[in-house]
Design a protein around this motif. Structure first.
Motif, PDB file in Angstrom:
ATOM      1  N   GLY A   1       1.507  26.365 -11.458  1.00 28.92           N
ATOM      2  CA  GLY A   1       1.737  26.530 -12.890  1.00 28.92           C
ATOM      3  C   GLY A   1       1.731  25.185 -13.583  1.00 28.92           C
ATOM      4  N   THR A   2       2.800  24.893 -14.305  1.00 31.31           N
ATOM      5  CA  THR A   2       2.889  23.616 -15.017  1.00 31.31           C
ATOM      6  C   THR A   2       3.776  22.620 -14.278  1.00 31.31           C
ATOM      7  OG1 THR A   2       4.708  24.439 -16.375  1.00 31.31           O
ATOM      8  CG2 THR A   2       2.469  24.658 -17.277  1.00 31.31           C
ATOM      9  N   SER A   3       4.061  22.858 -13.002  1.00 33.35           N
ATOM     10  CA  SER A   3       4.856  21.923 -12.221  1.00 33.35           C
ATOM     11  C   SER A   3       4.069  21.419 -11.025  1.00 33.35           C
ATOM     12  CB  SER A   3       6.142  22.596 -11.722  1.00 33.35           C
ATOM     13  OG  SER A   3       7.019  22.848 -12.798  1.00 33.35           O
ATOM     14  N   ALA A   4       4.258  20.149 -10.742  1.00 37.75           N
ATOM     15  CA  ALA A   4       3.582  19.525  -9.612  1.00 37.75           C
ATOM     16  C   ALA A   4       4.598  18.734  -8.800  1.00 37.75           C
ATOM     17  CB  ALA A   4       2.474  18.598 -10.099  1.00 37.75           C
ATOM     18  N   SER A   5       4.243  18.461  -7.559  1.00 32.92           N
ATOM     19  CA  SER A   5       5.118  17.696  -6.681  1.00 32.92           C
ATOM     20  C   SER A   5       4.313  16.725  -5.842  1.00 32.92           C
ATOM     21  CB  SER A   5       5.899  18.625  -5.739  1.00 32.92           C
ATOM     22  OG  SER A   5       6.834  19.392  -6.423  1.00 32.92           O
ATOM     23  N   LEU A   6       4.936  15.590  -5.590  1.00 33.01           N
ATOM     24  CA  LEU A   6       4.414  14.613  -4.636  1.00 33.01           C
ATOM     25  C   LEU A   6       5.377  14.590  -3.469  1.00 33.01           C
ATOM     26  CD1 LEU A   6       2.519  12.151  -3.916  1.00 33.01           C
ATOM     27  CD2 LEU A   6       4.283  10.714  -4.994  1.00 33.01           C
ATOM     28  N   ALA A   7       4.856  14.743  -2.264  1.00 34.37           N
ATOM     29  CA  ALA A   7       5.686  14.685  -1.067  1.00 34.37           C
ATOM     30  C   ALA A   7       5.287  13.476  -0.244  1.00 34.37           C
ATOM     31  CB  ALA A   7       5.541  15.962  -0.237  1.00 34.37           C
ATOM     32  N   ILE A   8       6.283  12.780   0.262  1.00 28.13           N
ATOM     33  CA  ILE A   8       6.063  11.649   1.154  1.00 28.13           C
ATOM     34  C   ILE A   8       6.815  11.948   2.433  1.00 28.13           C
ATOM     35  CG2 ILE A   8       6.172   9.156   1.428  1.00 28.13           C
ATOM     36  CD1 ILE A   8       6.646   8.976  -1.629  1.00 28.13           C
ATOM     37  N   SER A   9       6.080  12.063   3.527  1.00 29.68           N
ATOM     38  CA  SER A   9       6.724  12.330   4.807  1.00 29.68           C
ATOM     39  C   SER A   9       6.754  11.046   5.632  1.00 29.68           C
ATOM     40  CB  SER A   9       5.983  13.431   5.564  1.00 29.68           C
ATOM     41  OG  SER A   9       4.646  13.049   5.790  1.00 29.68           O
ATOM     42  N   GLY A  10       7.625  11.011   6.632  1.00 32.18           N
ATOM     43  CA  GLY A  10       7.740   9.818   7.460  1.00 32.18           C
ATOM     44  C   GLY A  10       7.994   8.579   6.611  1.00 32.18           C
ATOM     45  N   LEU A  11       8.978   8.660   5.745  1.00 33.41           N
ATOM     46  CA  LEU A  11       9.255   7.608   4.775  1.00 33.41           C
ATOM     47  C   LEU A  11       9.344   6.234   5.427  1.00 33.41           C
ATOM     48  CD1 LEU A  11       9.762   7.596   1.680  1.00 33.41           C
ATOM     49  CD2 LEU A  11      12.221   7.603   2.217  1.00 33.41           C
ATOM     50  N   ARG A  12       8.735   5.248   4.760  1.00 33.31           N
ATOM     51  CA  ARG A  12       8.753   3.873   5.270  1.00 33.31           C
ATOM     52  C   ARG A  12       9.279   2.953   4.185  1.00 33.31           C
ATOM     53  NH1 ARG A  12       2.972   3.626   8.400  1.00 33.31           N
ATOM     54  NH2 ARG A  12       3.791   1.687   9.192  1.00 33.31           N
ATOM     55  N   SER A  13       9.751   1.798   4.583  1.00 40.08           N
ATOM     56  CA  SER A  13      10.342   0.867   3.619  1.00 40.08           C
ATOM     57  C   SER A  13       9.321   0.447   2.563  1.00 40.08           C
ATOM     58  CB  SER A  13      10.895  -0.365   4.344  1.00 40.08           C
ATOM     59  OG  SER A  13       9.881  -1.012   5.083  1.00 40.08           O
ATOM     60  N   GLU A  14       8.053   0.372   2.960  1.00 40.78           N
ATOM     61  CA  GLU A  14       7.040  -0.059   1.993  1.00 40.78           C
ATOM     62  C   GLU A  14       6.687   1.008   0.966  1.00 40.78           C
ATOM     63  OE1 GLU A  14       6.650  -0.101   5.360  1.00 40.78           O
ATOM     64  OE2 GLU A  14       4.597   0.496   5.932  1.00 40.78           O
ATOM     65  N   ASP A  15       7.268   2.211   1.123  1.00 40.51           N
ATOM     66  CA  ASP A  15       7.063   3.265   0.122  1.00 40.51           C
ATOM     67  C   ASP A  15       7.975   3.092  -1.083  1.00 40.51           C
ATOM     68  OD1 ASP A  15       6.719   5.741   2.778  1.00 40.51           O
ATOM     69  OD2 ASP A  15       5.213   4.430   1.855  1.00 40.51           O
ATOM     70  N   GLU A  16       8.916   2.141  -0.977  1.00 41.17           N
ATOM     71  CA  GLU A  16       9.823   1.897  -2.098  1.00 41.17           C
ATOM     72  C   GLU A  16       9.011   1.366  -3.283  1.00 41.17           C
ATOM     73  OE1 GLU A  16      13.960   0.817  -1.457  1.00 41.17           O
ATOM     74  OE2 GLU A  16      13.602  -0.998  -2.637  1.00 41.17           O
ATOM     75  N   ALA A  17       8.975   2.148  -4.339  1.00 43.35           N
ATOM     76  CA  ALA A  17       8.108   1.850  -5.485  1.00 43.35           C
ATOM     77  C   ALA A  17       8.433   2.836  -6.611  1.00 43.35           C
ATOM     78  CB  ALA A  17       6.634   1.988  -5.092  1.00 43.35           C
ATOM     79  N   ASP A  18       7.745   2.658  -7.712  1.00 45.15           N
ATOM     80  CA  ASP A  18       7.794   3.629  -8.814  1.00 45.15           C
ATOM     81  C   ASP A  18       6.601   4.569  -8.677  1.00 45.15           C
ATOM     82  OD1 ASP A  18       8.833   1.005 -11.041  1.00 45.15           O
ATOM     83  OD2 ASP A  18      10.071   2.496 -10.029  1.00 45.15           O
ATOM     84  N   TYR A  19       6.839   5.851  -8.920  1.00 46.86           N
ATOM     85  CA  TYR A  19       5.793   6.849  -8.811  1.00 46.86           C
ATOM     86  C   TYR A  19       5.640   7.575 -10.145  1.00 46.86           C
ATOM     87  CZ  TYR A  19       5.915   5.951  -3.851  1.00 46.86           C
ATOM     88  OH  TYR A  19       5.841   5.329  -2.628  1.00 46.86           O
ATOM     89  N   TYR A  20       4.396   7.746 -10.558  1.00 46.85           N
ATOM     90  CA  TYR A  20       4.097   8.362 -11.847  1.00 46.85           C
ATOM     91  C   TYR A  20       3.119   9.512 -11.675  1.00 46.85           C
ATOM     92  CZ  TYR A  20       6.015   4.069 -13.872  1.00 46.85           C
ATOM     93  OH  TYR A  20       6.828   3.024 -14.216  1.00 46.85           O
ATOM     94  N   CYS A  21       3.348  10.591 -12.402  1.00 46.51           N
ATOM     95  CA  CYS A  21       2.349  11.640 -12.491  1.00 46.51           C
ATOM     96  C   CYS A  21       1.599  11.488 -13.814  1.00 46.51           C
ATOM     97  CB  CYS A  21       2.980  13.030 -12.383  1.00 46.51           C
ATOM     98  SG  CYS A  21       4.242  13.422 -13.634  1.00 46.51           S
ATOM     99  N   ALA A  22       0.401  12.039 -13.870  1.00 47.51           N
ATOM    100  CA  ALA A  22      -0.408  11.973 -15.076  1.00 47.51           C
ATOM    101  C   ALA A  22      -1.222  13.251 -15.191  1.00 47.51           C
ATOM    102  CB  ALA A  22      -1.338  10.750 -15.045  1.00 47.51           C
TER     103      ALA A  22
END
Lengths: 122, 111
Positions: free
Chosen positions: B69-90
């Protein structure tokens, strides 16, 4: 490998014109499968799309409604680059400005320039 | 006010799976695609997911996207320290003659 190299002043006085250029390597500003965008980012407004230019047998421009009266994006085919001009700037226009590419096939903003911090201050 | 709403923050420990949501308002076309970007401090955003769930070449398959519908998701599995960041949808916004719009961003902290 596509590269976008931005240039332009980092300080602009209020009421004057902000001008930035984005030089393209590895692609063409006249490509029929790409569009060339300007986006800015500030703590108060986040990421904000400003507009784009693209060529599909002729040149097209689209601008954000909030910018329409003040913005011009122009391609320069002789130098393979495109530019942003924003007139009558105020301190609210202080932001990091990015250029970016959009490629047909869904690759929205797949390459970005390095960003230019533009401060509007007297 | 963005037509795309994201939580301001998210966190997880290394190895965990985290999800970041992006909820669209009525002016955001439910038929349009959603895109996701990762921004490390002092750098330009990087395309992570295009057309809801497609990964550009070079993006690890730990990153995945979905949309309903009008909702979206980003999934990150096996989280790593280098994933620390800002995430944006567009996404494309149909209102006001149309424009690309971004969510307000989610700051991901890896604990």
């Amino acid at each position: 490998q596509v590269q976008l190299q931005q240039s332009g002043p980092g300080l602009v006085k209020p009421s004057q014109t902000l001008s930035l250029t984005c030089a393209i390597s590895g692609d063409s500003v006249s490509s029929n499968s790409a569009a060339w965008h300007w986006i800015r980012q500030s703590p108060s407004r986040g990421l904000e799309w400003l507009g784009r230019t693209y060529y599909r047998s002729k040149w097209y421009n689209d601008y954000a409604v909030s910018m329409k009266s003040r913005i011009t994006i122009n391609p320069d085919t002789s130098k393979n680059q495109f530019s942003l001009q924003l007139n009558s700037v105020t301190p609210e226009d202080t932001a990091v400005y990015f250029c970016a590419r959009d490629l047909t096939g869904g690759y929205l903003f797949d390459y970005w320039g390095q960003g230019t911090l533009v401060t509007v201050s007297s | 006010q963005s037509v795309l709403t994201q939580p301001p923050s998210a966190s997880g420990t290394p190895g965990q799976r985290v999800t970041i949501s992006c909820s669209g308002s009525s002016s955001y076309s439910r038929s349009d695609y959603v895109y996701w970007y990762q921004q490390l401090p002092g750098t330009a955003p990087k395309l992570l997911i295009y057309r809801n769930n497609q990964r550009p070449s070079g993006v690890p398959d730990r990153f995945s996207g979905s949309k309903s519908g009008t909702s979206a998701s980003l999934a990150i599995s096996g989280l790593r320290s280098e994933d620390e960041a800002d995430y944006y949808c567009a996404a494309w916004d149909d209102s006001l003659s149309g424009a690309w719009v971004f969510g307000g961003g989610t700051k991901l902290t890896v604990l």
